[in-house]
Design a protein around this motif. Structure first.
Motif, PDB file in Angstrom:
ATOM      1  N   ARG A  56      -7.921 -15.343 -52.079  1.00  0.00           N
ATOM      2  CA  ARG A  56      -8.769 -14.148 -52.137  1.00  0.00           C
ATOM      3  C   ARG A  56      -8.270 -13.037 -51.221  1.00  0.00           C
ATOM      4  O   ARG A  56      -8.192 -11.879 -51.607  1.00  0.00           O
ATOM      5  CB  ARG A  56     -10.211 -14.510 -51.795  1.00  0.00           C
ATOM      6  CG  ARG A  56     -11.174 -13.349 -51.892  1.00  0.00           C
ATOM      7  CD  ARG A  56     -12.614 -13.760 -51.604  1.00  0.00           C
ATOM      8  NE  ARG A  56     -13.036 -14.924 -52.366  1.00  0.00           N
ATOM      9  CZ  ARG A  56     -13.430 -14.904 -53.651  1.00  0.00           C
ATOM     10  NH1 ARG A  56     -13.464 -13.769 -54.306  1.00  0.00           N
ATOM     11  NH2 ARG A  56     -13.784 -16.017 -54.257  1.00  0.00           N
ATOM     12  N   ASN A  60      -6.919  -9.380 -52.390  1.00  0.00           N
ATOM     13  CA  ASN A  60      -7.536  -8.132 -51.933  1.00  0.00           C
ATOM     14  C   ASN A  60      -6.505  -7.196 -51.305  1.00  0.00           C
ATOM     15  O   ASN A  60      -6.629  -5.976 -51.416  1.00  0.00           O
ATOM     16  CB  ASN A  60      -8.693  -8.420 -50.988  1.00  0.00           C
ATOM     17  CG  ASN A  60      -9.902  -8.963 -51.727  1.00  0.00           C
ATOM     18  OD1 ASN A  60     -10.099  -8.671 -52.907  1.00  0.00           O
ATOM     19  ND2 ASN A  60     -10.696  -9.773 -51.064  1.00  0.00           N
ATOM     20  N   ASN A 110     -14.102  -2.898 -58.470  1.00  0.00           N
ATOM     21  CA  ASN A 110     -15.142  -3.790 -58.989  1.00  0.00           C
ATOM     22  C   ASN A 110     -14.609  -5.124 -59.502  1.00  0.00           C
ATOM     23  O   ASN A 110     -15.386  -6.054 -59.706  1.00  0.00           O
ATOM     24  CB  ASN A 110     -15.936  -3.098 -60.099  1.00  0.00           C
ATOM     25  CG  ASN A 110     -16.809  -1.991 -59.555  1.00  0.00           C
ATOM     26  OD1 ASN A 110     -17.239  -2.033 -58.408  1.00  0.00           O
ATOM     27  ND2 ASN A 110     -17.056  -0.982 -60.370  1.00  0.00           N
ATOM     28  N   GLN A 112     -13.377  -8.678 -59.499  1.00  0.00           N
ATOM     29  CA  GLN A 112     -13.520  -9.784 -58.551  1.00  0.00           C
ATOM     30  C   GLN A 112     -12.429 -10.829 -58.746  1.00  0.00           C
ATOM     31  O   GLN A 112     -12.059 -11.147 -59.870  1.00  0.00           O
ATOM     32  CB  GLN A 112     -14.893 -10.449 -58.714  1.00  0.00           C
ATOM     33  CG  GLN A 112     -16.063  -9.527 -58.420  1.00  0.00           C
ATOM     34  CD  GLN A 112     -16.040  -9.025 -56.994  1.00  0.00           C
ATOM     35  OE1 GLN A 112     -15.907  -9.806 -56.053  1.00  0.00           O
ATOM     36  NE2 GLN A 112     -16.137  -7.719 -56.813  1.00  0.00           N
ATOM     37  N   TYR A 113     -11.934 -11.336 -57.649  1.00  0.00           N
ATOM     38  CA  TYR A 113     -10.940 -12.399 -57.657  1.00  0.00           C
ATOM     39  C   TYR A 113     -11.505 -13.630 -58.327  1.00  0.00           C
ATOM     40  O   TYR A 113     -12.586 -14.093 -57.969  1.00  0.00           O
ATOM     41  CB  TYR A 113     -10.524 -12.704 -56.223  1.00  0.00           C
ATOM     42  CG  TYR A 113      -9.608 -13.896 -56.061  1.00  0.00           C
ATOM     43  CD1 TYR A 113      -8.296 -13.845 -56.519  1.00  0.00           C
ATOM     44  CD2 TYR A 113     -10.052 -15.045 -55.434  1.00  0.00           C
ATOM     45  CE1 TYR A 113      -7.445 -14.927 -56.364  1.00  0.00           C
ATOM     46  CE2 TYR A 113      -9.210 -16.131 -55.263  1.00  0.00           C
ATOM     47  CZ  TYR A 113      -7.917 -16.062 -55.728  1.00  0.00           C
ATOM     48  OH  TYR A 113      -7.074 -17.139 -55.563  1.00  0.00           O
ATOM     49  N   THR A 114     -10.820 -14.135 -59.329  1.00  0.00           N
ATOM     50  CA  THR A 114     -11.225 -15.363 -60.029  1.00  0.00           C
ATOM     51  C   THR A 114     -10.021 -16.287 -60.045  1.00  0.00           C
ATOM     52  O   THR A 114      -9.171 -16.186 -60.917  1.00  0.00           O
ATOM     53  CB  THR A 114     -11.673 -15.058 -61.473  1.00  0.00           C
ATOM     54  OG1 THR A 114     -10.659 -14.273 -62.113  1.00  0.00           O
ATOM     55  CG2 THR A 114     -12.979 -14.304 -61.509  1.00  0.00           C
TER      56      THR A 114
END
Length: 120
Positions: A56, A60, A110, A112-114
């Protein structure tokens, strides 16, 4: 079952090498435009690795770098269009190719880390 220190170092090196490569490409494009007085017409599509080995925080960092790069370009119909995907063993739509810097940056922020599989 986290990743080993060695794997973590490999991921960090890969991310930094990728970011340096992106920086060199952008620097070359900016130099070309500045020295030829050309209008830069370009479609830039970013592909961000979202596999679980990246993690993550590194994902980012990638988003942050793409954000900063895009903010440095004139994004509109007559100049640069931008888009982005994320990928692991699958692909994820972040933003379609767009002439709107605000729309692109909003979609990037917007997203999101998946984390997914680390195989392509």
């Amino acid at each position: 079952s986290g990743i080993s220190e060695h794997q973590s170092a490999e991921v960090a090196c890969t991310i930094y090498a990728s970011c340096f490569g992106i920086f060199l490409i952008c620097a070359h494009l900016l130099w070309y435009v500045a020295h030829t007085n050309s209008a830069l017409k370009l479609d830039m599509i970013f592909a961000l690795d979202s596999s679980k080995s990246v993690g993550r925080s590194n994902f980012n960092i990638l988003k942050f770098l793409v954000d900063k790069l895009v903010k440095g370009f004139t994004v509109n119909r007559n100049a640069v269009n931008v888009g982005a995907i994320a990928f692991d063993s699958k692909d994820y739509h972040i933003s379609p190719l767009t002439p709107s810097k605000a729309e692109f940056l909003r979609a990037l922020i917007n997203f999101q880390y998946t984390p997914g599989q680390t195989n392509i």
